[in-house]
Design a protein around this motif. Structure first.
Motif, PDB file in Angstrom:
ATOM      1  N   LEU A 174       0.844  -1.203   0.000  1.00 24.92           N
ATOM      2  CA  LEU A 174       0.000   0.000   0.000  1.00 24.92           C
ATOM      3  C   LEU A 174       0.876   1.248   0.000  1.00 24.92           C
ATOM      4  N   ARG A 175       0.557   2.183  -0.867  1.00 22.73           N
ATOM      5  CA  ARG A 175       1.328   3.428  -0.961  1.00 22.73           C
ATOM      6  C   ARG A 175       0.390   4.632  -0.928  1.00 22.73           C
ATOM      7  N   LEU A 176       0.874   5.714  -0.372  1.00 22.88           N
ATOM      8  CA  LEU A 176       0.154   6.977  -0.501  1.00 22.88           C
ATOM      9  C   LEU A 176       0.139   7.389  -1.968  1.00 22.88           C
ATOM     10  N   ILE A 177      -0.978   7.929  -2.435  1.00 22.63           N
ATOM     11  CA  ILE A 177      -1.082   8.416  -3.812  1.00 22.63           C
ATOM     12  C   ILE A 177      -1.662   9.825  -3.786  1.00 22.63           C
ATOM     13  N   LEU A 178      -1.053  10.734  -4.520  1.00 18.37           N
ATOM     14  CA  LEU A 178      -1.441  12.138  -4.478  1.00 18.37           C
ATOM     15  C   LEU A 178      -1.741  12.684  -5.867  1.00 18.37           C
ATOM     16  N   GLY A 179      -2.779  13.511  -5.940  1.00 15.83           N
ATOM     17  CA  GLY A 179      -3.050  14.358  -7.096  1.00 15.83           C
ATOM     18  C   GLY A 179      -2.991  15.797  -6.621  1.00 15.83           C
ATOM     19  N   SER A 180      -3.475  16.721  -7.392  1.00 15.88           N
ATOM     20  CA  SER A 180      -3.423  18.136  -7.020  1.00 15.88           C
ATOM     21  C   SER A 180      -4.130  18.391  -5.688  1.00 15.88           C
ATOM     22  N   GLU A 181      -5.360  17.893  -5.572  1.00 19.55           N
ATOM     23  CA  GLU A 181      -6.160  18.156  -4.376  1.00 19.55           C
ATOM     24  C   GLU A 181      -5.519  17.574  -3.133  1.00 19.55           C
ATOM     25  N   GLU A 182      -5.052  16.338  -3.221  1.00 21.03           N
ATOM     26  CA  GLU A 182      -4.439  15.688  -2.058  1.00 21.03           C
ATOM     27  C   GLU A 182      -3.127  16.372  -1.677  1.00 21.03           C
ATOM     28  N   PHE A 183      -2.317  16.718  -2.672  1.00 18.64           N
ATOM     29  CA  PHE A 183      -1.023  17.346  -2.442  1.00 18.64           C
ATOM     30  C   PHE A 183      -1.183  18.697  -1.747  1.00 18.64           C
ATOM     31  N   ILE A 184      -2.128  19.501  -2.202  1.00 18.63           N
ATOM     32  CA  ILE A 184      -2.297  20.855  -1.671  1.00 18.63           C
ATOM     33  C   ILE A 184      -3.019  20.856  -0.336  1.00 18.63           C
ATOM     34  N   ASN A 185      -4.016  19.988  -0.197  1.00 21.24           N
ATOM     35  CA  ASN A 185      -4.866  20.032   0.995  1.00 21.24           C
ATOM     36  C   ASN A 185      -4.540  18.981   2.047  1.00 21.24           C
ATOM     37  N   GLY A 186      -3.494  18.195   1.829  1.00 20.54           N
ATOM     38  CA  GLY A 186      -3.091  17.207   2.818  1.00 20.54           C
ATOM     39  C   GLY A 186      -4.100  16.088   2.990  1.00 20.54           C
ATOM     40  N   ASN A 343      12.921  25.708   4.320  1.00 22.60           N
ATOM     41  CA  ASN A 343      13.114  25.799   5.769  1.00 22.60           C
ATOM     42  C   ASN A 343      11.912  26.468   6.433  1.00 22.60           C
ATOM     43  N   ALA A 344      11.408  27.527   5.816  1.00 22.78           N
ATOM     44  CA  ALA A 344      10.257  28.238   6.371  1.00 22.78           C
ATOM     45  C   ALA A 344       9.029  27.335   6.398  1.00 22.78           C
ATOM     46  N   ARG A 345       8.830  26.568   5.342  1.00 22.77           N
ATOM     47  CA  ARG A 345       7.693  25.633   5.317  1.00 22.77           C
ATOM     48  C   ARG A 345       7.793  24.608   6.445  1.00 22.77           C
ATOM     49  N   SER A 346       9.023  24.126   6.682  1.00 22.51           N
ATOM     50  CA  SER A 346       9.218  23.051   7.660  1.00 22.51           C
ATOM     51  C   SER A 346       8.895  23.485   9.087  1.00 22.51           C
ATOM     52  N   ARG A 347       8.822  24.783   9.326  1.00 22.13           N
ATOM     53  CA  ARG A 347       8.487  25.275  10.673  1.00 22.13           C
ATOM     54  C   ARG A 347       7.005  25.118  10.996  1.00 22.13           C
ATOM     55  N   TYR A 348       6.223  24.709  10.000  1.00 20.25           N
ATOM     56  CA  TYR A 348       4.778  24.575  10.197  1.00 20.25           C
ATOM     57  C   TYR A 348       4.327  23.187   9.746  1.00 20.25           C
ATOM     58  N   PRO A 349       4.792  22.139  10.449  1.00 18.56           N
ATOM     59  CA  PRO A 349       4.527  20.759  10.013  1.00 18.56           C
ATOM     60  C   PRO A 349       3.045  20.385  10.014  1.00 18.56           C
ATOM     61  N   ALA A 350       2.239  21.078  10.798  1.00 20.87           N
ATOM     62  CA  ALA A 350       0.809  20.751  10.858  1.00 20.87           C
ATOM     63  C   ALA A 350       0.004  21.484   9.788  1.00 20.87           C
ATOM     64  N   SER A 351       0.644  22.357   9.034  1.00 22.20           N
ATOM     65  CA  SER A 351      -0.060  23.164   8.040  1.00 22.20           C
ATOM     66  C   SER A 351       0.071  22.554   6.652  1.00 22.20           C
ATOM     67  N   THR A 352      -1.022  22.560   5.916  1.00 18.65           N
ATOM     68  CA  THR A 352      -1.012  22.077   4.533  1.00 18.65           C
ATOM     69  C   THR A 352      -0.529  23.194   3.613  1.00 18.65           C
ATOM     70  N   PRO A 359      -3.670  33.545   0.902  1.00 16.87           N
ATOM     71  CA  PRO A 359      -3.221  34.950   0.885  1.00 16.87           C
ATOM     72  C   PRO A 359      -3.298  35.637   2.241  1.00 16.87           C
ATOM     73  N   LEU A 360      -4.246  35.219   3.089  1.00 11.94           N
ATOM     74  CA  LEU A 360      -4.393  35.852   4.399  1.00 11.94           C
ATOM     75  C   LEU A 360      -3.640  35.121   5.501  1.00 11.94           C
ATOM     76  N   ALA A 361      -3.359  33.835   5.306  1.00  8.35           N
ATOM     77  CA  ALA A 361      -2.754  33.027   6.368  1.00  8.35           C
ATOM     78  C   ALA A 361      -1.274  32.746   6.155  1.00  8.35           C
ATOM     79  N   MET A 362      -0.708  33.154   5.023  1.00  7.67           N
ATOM     80  CA  MET A 362       0.694  32.843   4.726  1.00  7.67           C
ATOM     81  C   MET A 362       1.609  33.394   5.819  1.00  7.67           C
ATOM     82  N   PRO A 363       2.434  32.547   6.438  1.00  7.69           N
ATOM     83  CA  PRO A 363       3.316  33.006   7.517  1.00  7.69           C
ATOM     84  C   PRO A 363       4.295  34.081   7.030  1.00  7.69           C
TER      85      PRO A 363
END
Length: 416
Positions: A174-186, A343-352, A359-363
């Motif tokens: 069994l493997r994880l499989i991603l498309g656009s929606e899964e990749f962006i929205n976790g 590196n900046a992305r990695s500081r927010y591991p719980a965020s998709t 645009p309003l939530a970007m760290p």
């Protein structure tokens, strides 16, 4: 209206009005025409099909309003992204391009020498759909893998949990499989990836075999001969293009609200479906350029759209993109800035990605890292800044024209 024109199937209905106008204008060349229309006729594959035909008939653009948002006063009516294009069967000396800082803002006029069908200043060139990049040194882009399985090789988290509970031996397959929606929205999705499974091991998995029988039946019932042939190998995806190592993933569809399309590196173990593009040989430099404002300006100018969302493509967007040719110092600067974005992305591991690029939530630190990367990429092109996105796109088109003309000249010389 476009009988005999190659590729006419990609044209929107609104393009017929432009062709109809030409037929009237031919009878009286003094006539000038302007239409408000959806901006789709200036994006993606339509540009080459529609405007090459109109130009063949003698059309020239005299003025244009770049994309703006037209909101109906009707309650609940969605806003439409529009352009206005004025054209005639004779060339005009004074040409005006109206640009918008925001989709709902007021336009400002730019006097230009020529307006091309992408509504930027530049020569009348059309991007052709390419199978590979016009520069061999650019890493190849590919579609993800296609199951063609009727859904029987795919599992949601509950189905995966249930299968593993009953058949523990199925878990390694069994493997994880991603498309656009899964990749962006976790979003978590799984697939049976049975490449290399032995007959003996498969026979010990009756639930998996049951799914494979349904895959076989689905393929055998297809009206397409190529799909029917796949019924002989139900353990495999219909089309397999999974990279053999870490790869760069680009969503095929992404919201136009985002300043950047979220892209990122994925391990070989995660399967990309056909809604993700993959670049197997990409490094930090490629990631940095592709996630920069320079590339995003190109995307917004030439990509197709799904409603108003970006619809990335290999043939039009990626394989025609004019990459910079930096020196070693500029390359290192882009790579360093690209790493800071990661590196900046990695500081927010719980965020998709949907969270990070809202645009309003970007760290703030991620936003700052992207601004630094944008400057490094601009410098790699030999530029410090641009007054507007229209100017940025015009620069890229000039670079595209320069690079492709050099390649054409080299090809002719080699042939000679």
């Amino acid at each position: 209206m476009f009988a005999g024109v190659k590729g006419n199937g990609v044209l929107d209905y609104v393009s017929c009005w432009h062709r109809k106008a030409i037929s009237h204008m031919t009878a009286n060349p003094a006539i000038r025409t302007a239409f408000v229309s959806t901006n789709s006729i200036t994006q993606g594959e339509q540009v080459g099909v529609l405007w090459s035909e109109l130009y063949r008939l003698g059309a020239k653009i005299h003025f244009a309003h770049r994309t703006f948002q037209w909101s109906s006063e009707a309650r609940g009516k969605a806003a439409v992204h529009c352009v206005i294009i004025g054209f005639a069967l004779h060339d005009g000396v004074a040409k005006t391009l109206f640009d918008y800082e925001t989709l709902q803002g007021e336009p400002h006029a730019l006097k230009v020498s020529n307006i091309n069908p992408y509504l930027v200043e530049g020569d009348d060139n059309f991007l052709t759909k390419r199978r590979s990049h016009f520069k061999p040194s650019v890493p190849a882009i590919a579609f993800g893998s296609m199951p063609n399985d009727g859904g029987h090789l795919l599992l949601d988290p509950e189905q995966k949990k249930s299968l593993v509970a009953e058949e523990r031996k199925a878990e390694p397959w069994l493997r994880l499989i991603l498309g656009s929606e899964e990749f962006i929205n976790g979003i978590e999705r799984w697939c049976l990836w049975l490449n290399g499974i032995s007959p003996a091991e498969l026979r010990s998995l009756p639930l998996v075999k049951g799914r494979l029988e349904k895959v076989r039946e689905h393929r055998a019932a297809s009206p397409r001969e190529a799909t029917q042939a796949l019924a002989a190998t139900p353990t495999l995806f219909g089309e397999i293009r999974q990279p053999s190592g870490t790869y760069l993933a680009i969503p095929k569809t992404s919201s136009e609200r985002r300043a950047y399309i979220p892209i990122g590196f994925l391990p070989q173990a995660i399967i990309a479906n056909t809604e993700l593009f993959t670049i197997a040989d990409a490094g930090l430099f490629h990631f940095g350029v592709l996630t920069s404002l320079m590339h995003m300006a190109w995307v917004r100018a030439v990509c197709g759209r799904l409603k108003s969302d970006y619809r990335y493509s290999a043939g039009i967007v990626y394989n025609n993109f004019p990459w910079p040719e930096p020196d070693e110092k500029q390359t290192v600067a882009v790579e360093k800035a690209a790493q800071e974005v990661l590196n900046a992305r990695s500081r927010y591991p719980a965020s998709t990605f949907a969270d990070l690029y809202d645009p309003l939530a970007m760290p703030p630190d991620l936003s700052a890292a992207h601004r630094s990367l944008d400057k490094a990429v601009d410098a790699a092109y030999g530029k410090k800044s641009f007054a507007s996105e229209a100017e940025r796109v015009a620069f890229l088109f000039k670079r595209y024209e320069s690079l492709t003309s050099l390649l054409s000249a080299a090809a002719k010389k080699k042939k000679k």
